[in-house]
Motif scaffolding. Sequence first.
Motif, PDB file in Angstrom:
ATOM      1  N   GLN A 242       0.965  -1.321   0.044  1.00 47.52           N
ATOM      2  CA  GLN A 242      -0.192  -0.090   0.135  1.00 47.52           C
ATOM      3  C   GLN A 242       0.584   1.236  -0.575  1.00 47.52           C
ATOM      4  N   ALA A 243       0.222   2.368  -0.514  1.00 49.80           N
ATOM      5  CA  ALA A 243       1.089   3.227  -0.528  1.00 49.80           C
ATOM      6  C   ALA A 243       0.730   4.120   0.480  1.00 49.80           C
ATOM      7  N   LEU A 244       1.333   4.375   1.849  1.00 44.94           N
ATOM      8  CA  LEU A 244       0.508   4.894   2.566  1.00 44.94           C
ATOM      9  C   LEU A 244       2.211   4.731   3.416  1.00 44.94           C
ATOM     10  N   TYR A 245       1.936   6.453   4.086  1.00 48.56           N
ATOM     11  CA  TYR A 245       3.294   6.771   4.815  1.00 48.56           C
ATOM     12  C   TYR A 245       3.151   8.387   5.804  1.00 48.56           C
ATOM     13  N   ALA A 246       3.481   7.555   7.394  1.00 55.43           N
ATOM     14  CA  ALA A 246       3.572   8.551   7.870  1.00 55.43           C
ATOM     15  C   ALA A 246       4.029   9.354   8.128  1.00 55.43           C
ATOM     16  N   TYR A 247       4.245  10.468   7.241  1.00 60.65           N
ATOM     17  CA  TYR A 247       5.108  11.491   6.936  1.00 60.65           C
ATOM     18  C   TYR A 247       4.746  12.648   8.203  1.00 60.65           C
ATOM     19  N   SER A 248       4.137  13.137   8.815  1.00 56.03           N
ATOM     20  CA  SER A 248       4.260  14.123   9.962  1.00 56.03           C
ATOM     21  C   SER A 248       3.119  13.702  11.066  1.00 56.03           C
ATOM     22  N   LEU A 249       4.101  13.895  12.021  1.00 56.25           N
ATOM     23  CA  LEU A 249       4.370  14.340  13.267  1.00 56.25           C
ATOM     24  C   LEU A 249       4.481  15.253  13.886  1.00 56.25           C
ATOM     25  N   THR A 250       3.251  15.993  14.868  1.00 55.58           N
ATOM     26  CA  THR A 250       3.200  17.415  15.630  1.00 55.58           C
ATOM     27  C   THR A 250       2.338  16.455  16.850  1.00 55.58           C
ATOM     28  N   PHE A 251       3.356  17.312  18.033  1.00 52.63           N
ATOM     29  CA  PHE A 251       3.526  16.935  19.807  1.00 52.63           C
ATOM     30  C   PHE A 251       2.152  18.699  19.851  1.00 52.63           C
ATOM     31  N   ARG A 252       0.790  17.582  20.811  1.00 55.95           N
ATOM     32  CA  ARG A 252       0.369  19.165  20.424  1.00 55.95           C
ATOM     33  C   ARG A 252      -0.501  18.387  22.321  1.00 55.95           C
ATOM     34  N   PHE A 253       0.472  19.159  23.369  1.00 52.16           N
ATOM     35  CA  PHE A 253       0.217  19.081  24.449  1.00 52.16           C
ATOM     36  C   PHE A 253      -0.965  19.967  25.205  1.00 52.16           C
ATOM     37  N   ALA A 254      -1.751  18.934  25.419  1.00 46.52           N
ATOM     38  CA  ALA A 254      -3.039  19.945  26.545  1.00 46.52           C
ATOM     39  C   ALA A 254      -2.422  19.964  27.809  1.00 46.52           C
ATOM     40  N   GLN A 255      -1.316  19.574  28.440  1.00 46.22           N
ATOM     41  CA  GLN A 255      -1.446  19.542  30.079  1.00 46.22           C
ATOM     42  C   GLN A 255       0.434  19.332  29.604  1.00 46.22           C
ATOM     43  N   ASP A 256       0.579  19.809  30.787  1.00 49.08           N
ATOM     44  CA  ASP A 256       1.830  19.677  30.668  1.00 49.08           C
ATOM     45  C   ASP A 256       2.724  18.447  30.612  1.00 49.08           C
ATOM     46  N   ALA A 257       3.912  18.102  29.439  1.00 52.49           N
ATOM     47  CA  ALA A 257       4.295  16.887  30.009  1.00 52.49           C
ATOM     48  C   ALA A 257       5.819  16.898  30.471  1.00 52.49           C
ATOM     49  N   GLY A 258       6.046  17.310  31.127  1.00 53.73           N
ATOM     50  CA  GLY A 258       6.737  17.601  32.122  1.00 53.73           C
ATOM     51  C   GLY A 258       8.618  18.113  31.953  1.00 53.73           C
ATOM     52  N   ALA A 259       9.210  16.192  31.410  1.00 56.34           N
ATOM     53  CA  ALA A 259      10.352  16.373  30.906  1.00 56.34           C
ATOM     54  C   ALA A 259      10.591  16.737  29.295  1.00 56.34           C
ATOM     55  N   LEU A 260       8.960  16.225  28.634  1.00 55.47           N
ATOM     56  CA  LEU A 260       9.344  16.276  27.198  1.00 55.47           C
ATOM     57  C   LEU A 260       8.260  17.603  26.951  1.00 55.47           C
ATOM     58  N   GLN A 261       8.089  18.849  27.954  1.00 56.71           N
ATOM     59  CA  GLN A 261       7.536  20.345  27.569  1.00 56.71           C
ATOM     60  C   GLN A 261       8.116  20.351  25.880  1.00 56.71           C
ATOM     61  N   TYR A 262       9.188  20.303  26.109  1.00 55.32           N
ATOM     62  CA  TYR A 262       9.661  21.413  24.793  1.00 55.32           C
ATOM     63  C   TYR A 262       9.777  20.988  23.662  1.00 55.32           C
ATOM     64  N   LEU A 263       8.896  19.781  23.358  1.00 58.57           N
ATOM     65  CA  LEU A 263       8.411  18.977  22.426  1.00 58.57           C
ATOM     66  C   LEU A 263       6.899  19.581  22.175  1.00 58.57           C
ATOM     67  N   ASN A 264       6.289  20.662  22.842  1.00 56.49           N
ATOM     68  CA  ASN A 264       4.899  21.053  23.029  1.00 56.49           C
ATOM     69  C   ASN A 264       5.103  22.099  21.514  1.00 56.49           C
ATOM     70  N   GLY A 265       4.160  21.642  20.593  1.00 57.11           N
ATOM     71  CA  GLY A 265       4.113  22.419  19.139  1.00 57.11           C
ATOM     72  C   GLY A 265       5.110  22.305  17.901  1.00 57.11           C
ATOM     73  N   LYS A 266       6.207  21.410  18.202  1.00 61.21           N
ATOM     74  CA  LYS A 266       7.024  20.874  17.374  1.00 61.21           C
ATOM     75  C   LYS A 266       6.578  20.259  16.305  1.00 61.21           C
ATOM     76  N   THR A 267       6.792  20.023  15.374  1.00 57.46           N
ATOM     77  CA  THR A 267       6.638  19.209  13.667  1.00 57.46           C
ATOM     78  C   THR A 267       7.557  18.734  13.399  1.00 57.46           C
ATOM     79  N   PHE A 268       7.460  17.653  12.721  1.00 50.36           N
ATOM     80  CA  PHE A 268       8.523  17.221  12.423  1.00 50.36           C
ATOM     81  C   PHE A 268       8.028  15.699  11.303  1.00 50.36           C
ATOM     82  N   LYS A 269       8.805  16.106   9.844  1.00 49.52           N
ATOM     83  CA  LYS A 269       8.170  15.597   8.654  1.00 49.52           C
ATOM     84  C   LYS A 269       9.250  14.576   8.128  1.00 49.52           C
TER      85      LYS A 269
END
Length: 322
Positions: free
Chosen positions: A279-306
């Motif tokens: 199948q021609a299918l690819y998980a090409y984009s990931l965005t972190f959208r934290f509604a609550q505090d993410a502790g040690a990973l809070q710095y990732l909030n709002g970041k998109t990787f493609k």
Amino acid sequence: MREYYITKNDSGQRLNKFLEKAVPLLSGGMMHKYLRLKRIKVNNKRTEAAYKLAEGDSVQLYLNDEYFDAPKEEEAFRRIKTPRVRVVYEDEHILLADKAPGMVVHADEHGDTDTLIAHIQAYLFQSGAWNPDDAASFAPALCNRIDRNTGGIVIAAKTAEALRILNDKIKDREMEKRYLCIVHGRPKPPEGLIENYLRRDEKRKQVTLHRTRVPGAKTARTRYRTLTSHDRLSLVECELLTGRTHQIRAHMASIGCPLLGDGKYGTNELNRPYGETGQALYAYSLTFRFAQDAGALQYLNGKTFKVKDIPFVKKYFPNFKP
């Protein structure tokens, strides 16, 4: 301690070449480390990897038993010499890997241990980022999975804290996952929301869709939009609002636009002219959208990787830029 006596058949070769065959689970990096620590010797003396073995030599190996035993699934990383890991992003807490289509993320029912997680663990082990002897209760782990024949971003946690946080965020749907796919035909309308109930048939390894809730079915929601079309194919972006097995494949087929190469939810008649078997299918984009505090990973909030280099997009839509 294991000891090997060099016969005429084994003589004349470098020590490192002999060890590759005698101890296939020992990586090159660990071999050099153990040579420095004098845990690998020749004739009870310190030696070098380039030493040329002679008939009558004895090789002493002061190594842990796991280097000589068939690896368990959780130790499969030890036998990987050259890890196949395409890193999209990495820091001290997480690693985002671009999984190639055809690779399984975890061992399947056939017992295949040549998996994405094994390669990630081998990569981290050989780079020195992870030592299993220092953290007996934790090993780098995947936080999400995608089908064997689907490529794209898979999240690996490098620490126990990151694993706990990411599992919670995925459960609470605080990540935005987008896929690119090529479908037969042109979706009508060009963009929209597909929402129904999906039930998995374990025996057939397939899912069925239902307009109303039936026993065993779960809500499935996919938002899609057509990016471009030509001839009989369209490039479509899908956003998973729920993460069910085969969700995109079943949903696009349900509106008359099965994925290119998908023989399970599409038809061989449609796929045959293109020669595609996956199948021609690819998980090409990931965005972190934290509604609550993410502790040690809070710095990732709002970041998109493609992932930008997607083979089937370049093949069928060469002018499109993700």
